[in-house]
Design a protein around this motif. Structure first.
Motif, PDB file in Angstrom:
ATOM      1  N   TRP A 102       0.839  -1.194   0.000  1.00 56.79           N
ATOM      2  CA  TRP A 102       0.000   0.000   0.000  1.00 56.79           C
ATOM      3  C   TRP A 102       0.881   1.254   0.000  1.00 56.79           C
ATOM      4  CZ3 TRP A 102      -4.760  -0.512   3.744  1.00 56.79           C
ATOM      5  CH2 TRP A 102      -5.365  -1.765   3.576  1.00 56.79           C
ATOM      6  N   ILE A 140      -3.136   4.352  -2.945  1.00 59.47           N
ATOM      7  CA  ILE A 140      -3.206   3.224  -3.874  1.00 59.47           C
ATOM      8  C   ILE A 140      -3.008   1.930  -3.101  1.00 59.47           C
ATOM      9  CG2 ILE A 140      -2.407   4.591  -5.844  1.00 59.47           C
ATOM     10  CD1 ILE A 140       0.327   3.171  -5.579  1.00 59.47           C
ATOM     11  N   PRO A 190      -2.085  -1.611  -4.537  1.00 62.42           N
ATOM     12  CA  PRO A 190      -1.805  -2.721  -5.452  1.00 62.42           C
ATOM     13  C   PRO A 190      -2.017  -4.026  -4.679  1.00 62.42           C
ATOM     14  CG  PRO A 190       0.056  -1.176  -5.272  1.00 62.42           C
ATOM     15  CD  PRO A 190      -0.875  -0.881  -4.139  1.00 62.42           C
ATOM     16  N   VAL A 242      -5.858  -4.152  -9.218  1.00 65.76           N
ATOM     17  CA  VAL A 242      -5.888  -2.805  -8.672  1.00 65.76           C
ATOM     18  C   VAL A 242      -6.890  -2.837  -7.516  1.00 65.76           C
ATOM     19  CG1 VAL A 242      -6.362  -0.373  -9.124  1.00 65.76           C
ATOM     20  CG2 VAL A 242      -5.326  -1.801 -10.910  1.00 65.76           C
ATOM     21  N   ILE A 274      -7.855   2.694  -5.637  1.00 67.41           N
ATOM     22  CA  ILE A 274      -7.218   3.959  -6.009  1.00 67.41           C
ATOM     23  C   ILE A 274      -8.172   5.078  -5.623  1.00 67.41           C
ATOM     24  CG2 ILE A 274      -6.667   5.453  -7.975  1.00 67.41           C
ATOM     25  CD1 ILE A 274      -5.384   3.179  -9.349  1.00 67.41           C
ATOM     26  N   THR A 318       0.460   2.084  -9.501  1.00 71.81           N
ATOM     27  CA  THR A 318      -0.119   0.802  -9.089  1.00 71.81           C
ATOM     28  C   THR A 318       0.268  -0.304 -10.061  1.00 71.81           C
ATOM     29  OG1 THR A 318      -2.002   1.943  -8.086  1.00 71.81           O
ATOM     30  CG2 THR A 318      -2.270  -0.398  -8.548  1.00 71.81           C
TER      31      THR A 318
END
Length: 313
Positions: A224, A238, A240, A249, A252, A271
């Motif tokens: 993160w 974000i 990921p 994803v 976001i 990401t």
């Protein structure tokens, strides 16, 4: 309908589920893209979460609820095939009602129904008929429409790589700051799940739920990131992630005061790049049909809309 036997599978009855005689409708549901047997071996499908309707010993309809391998309750219904009997809608609805009576949570909440469909599914009569059979059966079993979402895919081999930002810096973020960021981005959010949680629980609890849900991804929490300007001003968050199938994803968000500056492209590029660094050659993503700014960002970044997910609750 009195000639029907409706029940969950018993241990060792995978072959009964697989004896369903009809080919999947391409693009409808997960049936044409998943192996039930493989996921059952991984405990993502389980006998008690899998139901069949039998007529004279034949499987005429079937459904399966999906969950994480160590979960005690299924997360969603994602496999539903009503079959082709003249009374197929009633059969499927009766099967779902029986399953939900066993699988709903202690608070009465039922697993959502996630129906995956191809883009433009309403324009294809074969696909639309198959989808509407499922939706009608689910409605008769008590499900109600919630949202539709775009599903996206980015592949390292076939899609242009988004360019990483040169105007933002990304740093690891702890739970406290992540929760603060999630609370801040609730203002003006277009995400259906977040808006539902705010309506049910209030903004502060919705932010806590958001962080807790994101933490359930099996990927490392250390992925993160908080995004900041080079002057140190927070821009967004974000996440990921990896789910049980692929890189994704996870989340976001751009802070309200930072919207309109194109930062969503920087966040999505970072990401994607972080996931590629972790070995991903394919990244999945999704967003609500109503979230046009995020959909446009995915398109700019080379993500392709590969499916629509209809969610009922």
């Amino acid at each position: 309908m009195s000639d029907l036997e409706i029940r969950s599978l018993r241990d060792g009855e995978t072959d009964l589920f697989l004896s369903y005689p009809h080919e999947p409708v391409p693009g409808v549901g997960v049936e044409s893209r998943r192996s039930y047997a493989e996921l059952a071996e991984q405990r993502q499908y389980r006998p008690e979460w899998t139901w069949v309707a039998l007529r004279e010993g034949r499987v005429v309809a079937r459904c399966a609820f999906w969950g994480v391998p160590d979960g005690t309750q299924p997360f969603s219904l994602d496999w539903l095939e009503p079959g082709y009997e003249p009374d197929r809608i009633e059969i499927a609805a009766r099967m779902l009602r029986a399953a939900l009576a066993e699988l709903s949570g202690p608070d009465g909440g039922r697993p959502e129904y996630h129906l995956f469909l191809p883009p433009g599914w309403r324009e294809d009569p074969v696909v639309a008929r198959a989808a509407n059979d499922r939706l009608e059966a689910a409605a008769l079993a008590g499900y109600e429409p919630f949202i539709e979402r775009f599903n996206y895919t980015w592949t390292q081999a076939g899609d242009p790589a988004p360019q990483r930002s040169d105007r933002l810096v990304f740093e690891q973020v702890d739970d406290a700051e992540a929760t603060e960021l999630c609370l801040a981005v609730i203002d003006g959010t277009l995400d259906g799940y977040t808006r539902r949680d705010v309506a049910r629980h209030g903004a502060a609890e919705a932010a806590r739920i958001m962080v807790a849900d994101l933490a359930e991804f099996p990927s490392p929490r250390e992925w993160w990131r908080v995004a900041r300007t080079r002057e140190g001003e927070a821009v967004g968050l974000i996440v990921p992630a990896r789910n049980h199938a692929r890189a994704t994803v996870g989340y976001i968000a751009v802070l309200p005061e930072q919207r309109g500056k194109g930062y969503v492209d920087d966040l999505l590029a970072e990401t994607t790049a972080l996931l590629v660094e972790q070995g991903a050659d394919l990244v999945g993503a999704d967003t609500d049909l109503g979230n046009r700014p995020m959909a446009a960002a995915f398109a700019r970044a080379g993500y392709r809309n590969t499916a629509i997910r209809v969610v009922l609750q």
